[in-house]
Design a protein around this motif. Structure first.
Motif, PDB file in Angstrom:
ATOM      1  N   GLU A 199       0.931  -1.208   0.058  1.00 16.54           N
ATOM      2  CA  GLU A 199      -0.159   0.118   0.138  1.00 16.54           C
ATOM      3  C   GLU A 199       0.972   1.379  -0.048  1.00 16.54           C
ATOM      4  O   GLU A 199       0.603   2.323  -0.560  1.00 16.54           O
ATOM      5  N   ALA A 200       2.074   1.292   0.889  1.00 21.55           N
ATOM      6  CA  ALA A 200       2.795   2.409   0.750  1.00 21.55           C
ATOM      7  C   ALA A 200       3.644   2.698  -0.630  1.00 21.55           C
ATOM      8  O   ALA A 200       3.674   3.748  -1.032  1.00 21.55           O
ATOM      9  N   LEU A 201       3.939   1.439  -1.171  1.00 22.77           N
ATOM     10  CA  LEU A 201       4.497   1.486  -2.585  1.00 22.77           C
ATOM     11  C   LEU A 201       3.462   2.283  -3.755  1.00 22.77           C
ATOM     12  O   LEU A 201       3.940   3.061  -4.322  1.00 22.77           O
ATOM     13  N   ALA A 202       2.370   1.607  -3.658  1.00 23.85           N
ATOM     14  CA  ALA A 202       0.969   2.156  -4.590  1.00 23.85           C
ATOM     15  C   ALA A 202       1.055   3.579  -4.372  1.00 23.85           C
ATOM     16  O   ALA A 202       0.671   4.447  -5.222  1.00 23.85           O
ATOM     17  N   ALA A 203       0.955   4.004  -3.010  1.00 23.74           N
ATOM     18  CA  ALA A 203       0.591   5.318  -2.598  1.00 23.74           C
ATOM     19  C   ALA A 203       1.801   6.360  -2.925  1.00 23.74           C
ATOM     20  O   ALA A 203       1.598   7.380  -3.583  1.00 23.74           O
ATOM     21  N   ARG A 204       2.964   5.969  -2.846  1.00 24.98           N
ATOM     22  CA  ARG A 204       4.290   6.676  -3.193  1.00 24.98           C
ATOM     23  C   ARG A 204       4.389   6.939  -4.544  1.00 24.98           C
ATOM     24  O   ARG A 204       4.703   7.819  -5.154  1.00 24.98           O
ATOM     25  N   LEU A 205       4.100   5.785  -5.456  1.00 23.06           N
ATOM     26  CA  LEU A 205       3.998   6.096  -6.719  1.00 23.06           C
ATOM     27  C   LEU A 205       3.129   6.949  -7.497  1.00 23.06           C
ATOM     28  O   LEU A 205       3.327   7.903  -8.160  1.00 23.06           O
ATOM     29  N   ALA A 206       1.842   6.835  -6.826  1.00 23.21           N
ATOM     30  CA  ALA A 206       0.769   7.748  -7.084  1.00 23.21           C
ATOM     31  C   ALA A 206       1.354   9.348  -6.909  1.00 23.21           C
ATOM     32  O   ALA A 206       1.116  10.158  -7.776  1.00 23.21           O
ATOM     33  N   ARG A 207       1.651   9.488  -5.722  1.00 17.90           N
ATOM     34  CA  ARG A 207       2.133  10.980  -5.545  1.00 17.90           C
ATOM     35  C   ARG A 207       3.227  11.482  -6.094  1.00 17.90           C
ATOM     36  O   ARG A 207       3.225  12.335  -6.806  1.00 17.90           O
ATOM     37  N   ASP A 208       4.469  10.547  -6.585  1.00 18.63           N
ATOM     38  CA  ASP A 208       5.509  10.804  -7.234  1.00 18.63           C
ATOM     39  C   ASP A 208       4.986  11.166  -9.007  1.00 18.63           C
ATOM     40  O   ASP A 208       5.680  12.021  -9.383  1.00 18.63           O
ATOM     41  N   GLU A 209       4.084  10.434  -9.302  1.00 17.38           N
ATOM     42  CA  GLU A 209       3.617  10.794 -10.665  1.00 17.38           C
ATOM     43  C   GLU A 209       2.938  11.925 -10.560  1.00 17.38           C
ATOM     44  O   GLU A 209       3.139  12.753 -11.589  1.00 17.38           O
ATOM     45  N   ALA A 210       2.284  12.117  -9.666  1.00 16.29           N
ATOM     46  CA  ALA A 210       1.336  13.701  -9.709  1.00 16.29           C
ATOM     47  C   ALA A 210       2.433  14.945  -9.643  1.00 16.29           C
ATOM     48  O   ALA A 210       1.889  15.796 -10.117  1.00 16.29           O
TER      49      ALA A 210
END
Length: 175
Positions: free
Chosen positions: A66-77
């Motif tokens: 979940e942390a990985l998915a959330a961090r990827l989403a934030r980094d892409e944004a």
């Protein structure tokens, strides 16, 4: 070899000039969610502009996924205007992602991030030409090391190797 396949995916992708960071999800060292969120130590930070390969993704605990998915989403944004974008995510698993989801070993947020962009690498028993090349190359190299001349294999023995199922894949061949 999952690491070799991940490296091939990295080199064939758009991030090939960036770093390749390999994470062995089966290692307990990768199981701390705070490491994945840390701006300095996170594998995501280390792989910026390149690829992050998570070997055996289903072994990551759910909080880390979940942390990985959330961090990827934030980094892409927040990546617009940045020289180094978020890493390309490459994952490996001995079973398909759908089977991981059904077994509860892949969280919904990470499954959504991964999508259906999977590539199935056939088992060694399904790759006769690869098996032939591996056997002949391995014997030639072993012969050169041991005797100074390459070794070969008789046709009947090679046929027996090609007919074997190889349930242990490459590891069985090299054992």
């Amino acid at each position: 070899d999952a690491a070799a396949w991940a490296a091939c995916a990295h080199l064939a992708g758009p991030a090939r000039d960036g770093p390749l960071v390999l994470v062995d999800a089966a290692s307990s060292a990768e199981h701390a969610p705070e490491t994945w969120e840390d701006p300095e130590r996170s594998p995501l930070s280390l792989a910026r502009g390149g690829s992050l390969a998570v070997l055996d993704v289903g072994a990551l605990p759910a909080p880390v996924q979940e942390a990985l998915a959330a961090r990827l989403a934030r980094d892409e944004a927040s990546a617009s205007g940045s020289d180094l974008g978020p890493p390309r995510l490459v994952v490996t698993s001995a079973v398909g992602l759908e089977a991981l989801r059904e077994a509860g070993r892949l969280t919904t947020p990470l499954a959504r991030r991964l999508g259906d962009d999977g590539v199935r690498v056939p088992a060694l028993g399904e790759r006769g030409e690869d098996l032939r090349a591996l056997v002949l190359d391995g014997l030639a190299a072993a012969g050169l090391r041991a005797r100074g001349v390459p070794l070969g294999v008789e046709g009947q023995a090679l046929r027996a190797l090609l007919e074997h199922d190889w349930p242990g894949n490459d590891a069985e061949l090299t054992a």
